[in-house]
Design an enzyme around this catalytic site. Structure first.
Site, mmCIF file in Angstrom:
data_model
loop_
_atom_site.group_PDB
_atom_site.id
_atom_site.type_symbol
_atom_site.label_atom_id
_atom_site.label_comp_id
_atom_site.label_asym_id
_atom_site.label_seq_id
_atom_site.Cartn_x
_atom_site.Cartn_y
_atom_site.Cartn_z
ATOM 1 N N ASP A 85 0.615 8.693 2.861
ATOM 2 C CA ASP A 85 0.889 7.480 3.625
ATOM 3 C C ASP A 85 2.372 7.439 3.984
ATOM 4 O O ASP A 85 3.238 7.484 3.103
ATOM 5 C CB ASP A 85 0.505 6.251 2.798
ATOM 6 C CG ASP A 85 0.800 4.960 3.531
ATOM 7 O OD1 ASP A 85 0.255 4.778 4.634
ATOM 8 O OD2 ASP A 85 1.579 4.149 3.009
ATOM 9 N N THR A 100 1.737 4.422 10.221
ATOM 10 C CA THR A 100 3.106 4.429 9.695
ATOM 11 C C THR A 100 3.759 5.810 9.800
ATOM 12 O O THR A 100 4.978 5.898 9.895
ATOM 13 C CB THR A 100 3.111 3.974 8.223
ATOM 14 O OG1 THR A 100 2.164 4.746 7.475
ATOM 15 C CG2 THR A 100 2.739 2.510 8.110
ATOM 16 N N THR A 101 2.950 6.847 9.778
ATOM 17 C CA THR A 101 3.493 8.192 9.984
ATOM 18 C C THR A 101 3.704 8.453 11.472
ATOM 19 O O THR A 101 4.733 8.986 11.885
ATOM 20 C CB THR A 101 2.547 9.257 9.398
ATOM 21 O OG1 THR A 101 2.304 8.967 8.016
ATOM 22 C CG2 THR A 101 3.151 10.650 9.507
ATOM 23 N N ASP A 153 -4.731 0.066 3.605
ATOM 24 C CA ASP A 153 -4.635 0.494 5.004
ATOM 25 C C ASP A 153 -5.922 0.168 5.755
ATOM 26 O O ASP A 153 -5.884 -0.265 6.920
ATOM 27 C CB ASP A 153 -4.358 2.001 5.084
ATOM 28 C CG ASP A 153 -2.905 2.333 4.775
ATOM 29 O OD1 ASP A 153 -2.132 1.393 4.516
ATOM 30 O OD2 ASP A 153 -2.542 3.524 4.772
#
Length: 535
Positions: free
Chosen positions: A67, A100-101, A403
């Site tokens: 994550d 988020t990446t 998530d």
């Protein structure tokens, strides 16, 4: 003499200007290098076939995750510009909960494109303004290619949650966790506010033991750290429970720190103990008189919340006791049970009690017991009990479920979805290139660089899946030029296919938020021309 000195003065001024320009370029170059280093560090974690990172802290604690927000949060980043990318990932986590990446990888690619434009002599302000225009156009294009979603269509919501879980360590359990995430969010959805969900209404608790498949949704409460007290022969099962939550101590009063009580003979000792018994007996009798048969006791930091004597009296009064309730859980418990926290004995009345059909203690194998409260009256709250065989998997399962919950919440916020697999980014690249040809000079050049930078997502997905990224991106570019706007990288088949037919779906909010936030961060970095240390 004057004729000679004038050119010298002009040359000095020109030299100072050159020196200042070089310093500005160096500062901007250092900022870009630092930010891109962070993006490159987590780039290998992108996608279903992305790698995991093992992070060890100073206390030798270990975290295994892919994550992006968790990795960056744990990284020891020193450079102030690199910290901006960490904050960028946090902002994406708050806004959409997923991507988020991707948002950091896109920001790194945009910075690389900006660096090439700077080397060509373009002004940073011109690049920033063109990137902002491209970002706004990107959001329009994404909205055009999105499809609306009905929140009553449970299967579509599950597919979205499963797509989010497919890149996690617990991806093999996506079929189990995705329906739990969807059901939890839909139960917590307030009809009075249909455009948002407060994830604080969903309490996620962890219990070591079992497997991830044993994870379950509980319409009520689950206590894993707080045990049912049975040391004094107390009850472990209650039907038609009247539940009270107290914030005062069921123990004898104590003196102030500065004071002491001196006892010189056994008669005084007997009188003291007898007085303590009377005090506790009166307290328990008053509690039992309200009809309370389940008592939740908040943890106390000043003195013991209970004593062996008070627990014995509670057992005789047939009151089930769960102690050490954390202060931060009190609000959720009250909303779920419909009870009110009571800070003093005098205020403990029957109207402050909550109700539940059953409160019981359950054995969960070799890893201890849990307390479960079911059949509650409160609406809009739900609990999720996560199980796993080891602590690392348990922690990662919690992050993955968070998530998935955020993805379903994103669909509640903005009821639209788009395909995944790099299809939106390639479609953006294609459409922005077409739009950029209609713009004048510098703007056209900047928009083209912005469009080319977005191809980093399908390129990285292919690279992480062990495919030939150049061949995949080239074929994907040709497919989108031919009008196949849903064509994307299918990492499971190792080829390009229609991602919509493969049910690889994600919320529109994830992509629009990623493009907007990454562009804002890049614009901010480009406008920095000096770094000044404060006192």
């Amino acid at each position: 003499m004057a004729q000679v000195s004038a050119p010298i003065q002009a040359w000095k001024g020109h030299g100072e200007q050159l020196s200042k320009n070089e310093k500005t370029k160096d500062v901007r170059r250092q900022n870009i290098v630092a930010a891109r280093a962070v993006a490159d560090a987590i780039r290998t974690s992108l996608g279903p076939r992305g790698m995991d990172k093992m992070i060890q802290d100073a206390k030798e604690g270990v975290v295994i995750t892919n994550d992006g927000a968790t990795i960056l949060k744990q990284m020891a980043v020193q450079h102030p510009t690199a910290k901006m990318l960490v904050e960028l990932s946090k902002a994406q986590d708050v806004e959409a909960g997923d991507g988020t990446t991707s948002v950091v990888v896109i920001a790194g690619a945009l910075l690389g494109a900006a660096e090439m434009l700077l080397n060509k002599g373009l002004h940073p302000q011109a690049i920033a303004e063109a990137f902002l225009q491209a970002s706004n156009k990107s959001v329009e294009i994404l909205r055009e290619m999105s499809t609306s979603v009905d929140l009553n269509d449970r299967d579509v919501l599950i597919k979205n949650a499963a797509t989010s879980l497919s890149s996690k360590v617990v991806s093999q359990n996506a079929a189990q966790l995705a329906p739990i995430a969807v059901d939890a969010v839909m139960k917590a959805l307030d009809p009075a506010n249909p455009d948002n969900v407060d994830l604080n209404d969903i309490r996620v608790v962890k219990k070591l033991g079992g497997t991830v498949d044993d994870t379950e949704l509980v319409e009520g409460l689950v206590f894993t750290q707080q045990k049912v007290v049975r040391s004094a022969g107390g009850r472990s099962f209650v039907k038609d429970a009247n539940v009270g939550l107290i914030q005062f101590c069921l123990s004898p009063p104590k003196t102030d720190i500065e004071n002491n009580i001196t006892i010189k003979d056994y008669q005084a000792m007997d009188r003291l103990l007898r007085e303590e018994r009377l005090i506790l007996a009166k307290m328990i009798k008053q509690i039992a008189a309200t009809g309370c048969n389940v008592l939740l006791i908040q943890k106390s930091i000043l003195r013991d919340a209970t004593t062996d004597m008070s627990l014995d009296y509670l057992a005789k009064a047939k009151i089930l006791v769960v102690q050490d309730i954390e202060r931060e859980d009190v609000e959720f418990i009250c909303r779920t049970l419909g009870c009110e926290p009571v800070a003093s004995l005098d205020a403990f009345t029957s109207d402050k009690l909550g109700h539940a059909d059953m409160v019981c203690e359950e054995d969960v194998g070799g890893e201890g017991k849990i307390a479960r409260v079911t059949g509650v009256k409160g609406k809009g709250t739900v609990s999720v009990l996560i199980r796993a065989s080891n602590q690392l998997t348990l922690d990662e399962a919690e992050r993955s479920l968070h998530d998935a919950l955020c993805v379903v919440r994103s669909l509640v916020k903005e009821k639209a979805l788009i395909p995944g697999g790099g299809a939106p980014e390639m479609e953006l690249s294609q459409k922005l290139n077409e739009w950029g040809r209609s713009l004048p000079g510098v703007q056209s050049l900047c928009v083209k660089a912005f469009a080319d930078a977005l191809e980093v997502i399908p390129y990285t997905l292919a690279e992480n899946a062990g495919l030939n990224p150049i061949e995949i991106v080239t074929e994907l570019r040709n497919r989108h030029a031919a009008g196949e706007k849903h064509a994307g990288v299918n990492v499971r088949k190792g080829a390009i296919s229609d991602i919509l037919e493969e049910n690889v779906l994600q919320p529109l909010l994830v992509n629009t938020s990623a493009v907007r936030l990454s562009t804002e961060a890049v614009m901010l970095i480009l406008k920095i021309d000096d770094m000044v240390l404060s006192r």
